[in-house]
Write a protein that holds these residues in place. Sequence first.
Motif, PDB file in Angstrom:
ATOM      1  N   ILE A 196       0.853  -1.190   0.000  1.00 10.80           N
ATOM      2  CA  ILE A 196       0.000   0.000   0.000  1.00 10.80           C
ATOM      3  C   ILE A 196       0.890   1.242   0.000  1.00 10.80           C
ATOM      4  N   ILE A 197       0.275   2.413  -0.176  1.00  6.69           N
ATOM      5  CA  ILE A 197       1.044   3.661  -0.145  1.00  6.69           C
ATOM      6  C   ILE A 197       1.701   3.814   1.222  1.00  6.69           C
ATOM      7  N   ALA A 198       2.955   4.202   1.224  1.00  7.79           N
ATOM      8  CA  ALA A 198       3.730   4.308   2.459  1.00  7.79           C
ATOM      9  C   ALA A 198       3.172   5.379   3.389  1.00  7.79           C
ATOM     10  N   ASN A 199       3.288   5.124   4.672  1.00  4.03           N
ATOM     11  CA  ASN A 199       2.896   6.092   5.704  1.00  4.03           C
ATOM     12  C   ASN A 199       4.032   7.093   5.872  1.00  4.03           C
ATOM     13  N   PRO A 200       3.794   8.387   5.647  1.00 11.89           N
ATOM     14  CA  PRO A 200       4.879   9.372   5.718  1.00 11.89           C
ATOM     15  C   PRO A 200       5.543   9.456   7.088  1.00 11.89           C
ATOM     16  N   SER A 201       4.854   9.021   8.129  1.00  8.43           N
ATOM     17  CA  SER A 201       5.425   9.106   9.471  1.00  8.43           C
ATOM     18  C   SER A 201       6.333   7.925   9.811  1.00  8.43           C
ATOM     19  N   ASP A 202       6.388   6.929   8.932  1.00 10.78           N
ATOM     20  CA  ASP A 202       7.233   5.762   9.172  1.00 10.78           C
ATOM     21  C   ASP A 202       8.685   6.047   8.782  1.00 10.78           C
ATOM     22  N   ALA A 203       9.579   5.249   9.339  1.00 10.34           N
ATOM     23  CA  ALA A 203      10.988   5.297   8.964  1.00 10.34           C
ATOM     24  C   ALA A 203      11.363   3.933   8.395  1.00 10.34           C
ATOM     25  N   PRO A 204      11.493   3.806   7.082  1.00  5.25           N
ATOM     26  CA  PRO A 204      11.791   2.498   6.486  1.00  5.25           C
ATOM     27  C   PRO A 204      13.226   2.071   6.775  1.00  5.25           C
ATOM     28  N   LYS A 205      13.420   0.762   6.880  1.00  3.04           N
ATOM     29  CA  LYS A 205      14.789   0.279   7.106  1.00  3.04           C
ATOM     30  C   LYS A 205      15.589   0.276   5.801  1.00  3.04           C
ATOM     31  N   ALA A 206      14.887   0.328   4.654  1.00  2.47           N
ATOM     32  CA  ALA A 206      15.560   0.370   3.352  1.00  2.47           C
ATOM     33  C   ALA A 206      14.542   0.763   2.291  1.00  2.47           C
ATOM     34  N   ILE A 207      15.050   1.165   1.134  1.00  2.00           N
ATOM     35  CA  ILE A 207      14.211   1.472  -0.023  1.00  2.00           C
ATOM     36  C   ILE A 207      14.704   0.617  -1.193  1.00  2.00           C
ATOM     37  N   PHE A 208      13.772  -0.037  -1.877  1.00  2.00           N
ATOM     38  CA  PHE A 208      14.117  -0.919  -2.989  1.00  2.00           C
ATOM     39  C   PHE A 208      13.522  -0.397  -4.296  1.00  2.00           C
ATOM     40  N   ILE A 209      14.335  -0.442  -5.344  1.00  2.00           N
ATOM     41  CA  ILE A 209      13.909  -0.066  -6.691  1.00  2.00           C
ATOM     42  C   ILE A 209      14.304  -1.205  -7.624  1.00  2.00           C
ATOM     43  N   SER A 210      13.319  -1.842  -8.242  1.00  5.09           N
ATOM     44  CA  SER A 210      13.615  -2.936  -9.169  1.00  5.09           C
ATOM     45  C   SER A 210      13.581  -2.410 -10.599  1.00  5.09           C
ATOM     46  N   ALA A 211      14.760  -2.284 -11.193  1.00 10.93           N
ATOM     47  CA  ALA A 211      14.864  -1.813 -12.578  1.00 10.93           C
ATOM     48  C   ALA A 211      15.020  -2.987 -13.536  1.00 10.93           C
ATOM     49  N   VAL A 212      14.396  -4.107 -13.200  1.00 14.18           N
ATOM     50  CA  VAL A 212      14.376  -5.265 -14.088  1.00 14.18           C
ATOM     51  C   VAL A 212      12.967  -5.837 -14.037  1.00 14.18           C
TER      52      VAL A 212
END
Length: 446
Positions: free
Chosen positions: A139-155
């Motif tokens: 789902i759309i991320a909660n702006p108040s959260d702090a993610p442990k990482a961000i992933f981008i799949s360019a494949v």
Amino acid sequence: MSNDIRIKKGLDIKLKGEAEHVLSEAPRSKVFSIKPADFHTVTPKLVKRDGDDVKAGETIFFSKYSPSIKFVAPVSGKIKEIRRGAKRVILDVLIEADATDTYVEHGAKSPASMSGDEVRQFLLDSGCWPFIKQRPYDIIANPSDAPKAIFISAVNTAPLAADIDFVLKEKKQAFQTGVNALAKLTEGKVHVSVAKASSLLKDIQGVQLHNVSGPHPAGNVGVQIHHVDPINAGEKVWVVNPEDVAIIGTLFETGKFDATRVVSLAGSSIEKPQYYSAKIGAAVADIIGTNPAESRIISGDVLTGDKVAADGYLGFYDNELTVIPEGNNYRMFGWMPFKDNYIHSTARTSFAWLFPNKKYEATTNLNGEERALVVTGEMEKVMPMDVYPMQLIKACLAGDLEKMENLGIYEVAPEDFALVDYVCTSKIEAQEIIREGLDIMIKEVG
């Protein structure tokens, strides 16, 4: 430095109608659409009404339960109609477009000189925040959260998928700027996955690069998260599509919300499959042209996309339109093995398995009906994650929260079960069941 992700389990489905590397400008649609249904769990609160003028990048509605998350117009023009369904649920907002766009000016900014909170607020104010989704729950991320990482799949390994290198060929600098901005939102790493043979993004700075090889679903970001940095209870990981990273980068470079996408038009029903430049929410008819007879139009790929009408619109997150023949024909003695060898089969009921590189003309025919879910081992063969797919599906059907947690519900999204849909002889809707299971977790666990 790069790491390798080698996937062995899975299945490549080779289909006719792959888009040629030719890019054209699609005719500008007279009407564009923004559909709240594209944003799962979002309840829209309208800012604009019928007849109101809007600029490109101006807020149309926001999330009722997260008012800071705004959804903006992809083009400038006038609100033509707000279509509603049962119980006055908003189905979509139609915008009658101007001949040329007038933008909301946010001002160009440099991510390097901004704090994480400033980048976050800029993305929220501009309407780019919906591009950032979270795992678990997809789902759309909660702006108040702090993610442990961000992933981008360019494949992208899905059948007839758009070639990410071609899509981003003219947007590499914007992609880098977008990565620089996203890096401000996490204390962890920004992970970018690319095809092992790809070269376009190999020199992107400030990321952990991963070379991905193997059959579909190797390109699914959930599979990559599972092999790089698995999600545990209470943890959040954010994911962003590569072209959306470029849109974010363009926002910082120009101060404008530019909703232009490179859309792949593919499928065996298309005479000249190729790529088109179009805006988010563009009319399907303006990209496809004459609608092929007896064909299914899909916004997205053939495994996870949504069926759209000939007078429908491109989905918010989609950069593919796939058109394949409808499966409305009855096959005489279709139950007999080795009869129809032009049909792709994973169960070796045709001689198709002898020709692994052959491309097939897929239809929407199910070649069977829904039946009892039995233990066959089919699902496990195409699930490259440490997950028991059949047991998880059954736990979701039963609504058993404890079993769902123990079986890995936090690590999966519906798209990870697309191949399960394809290979399962029971013809169950695995993606739909997993989505319902995730919704139960959102409601009960949060």
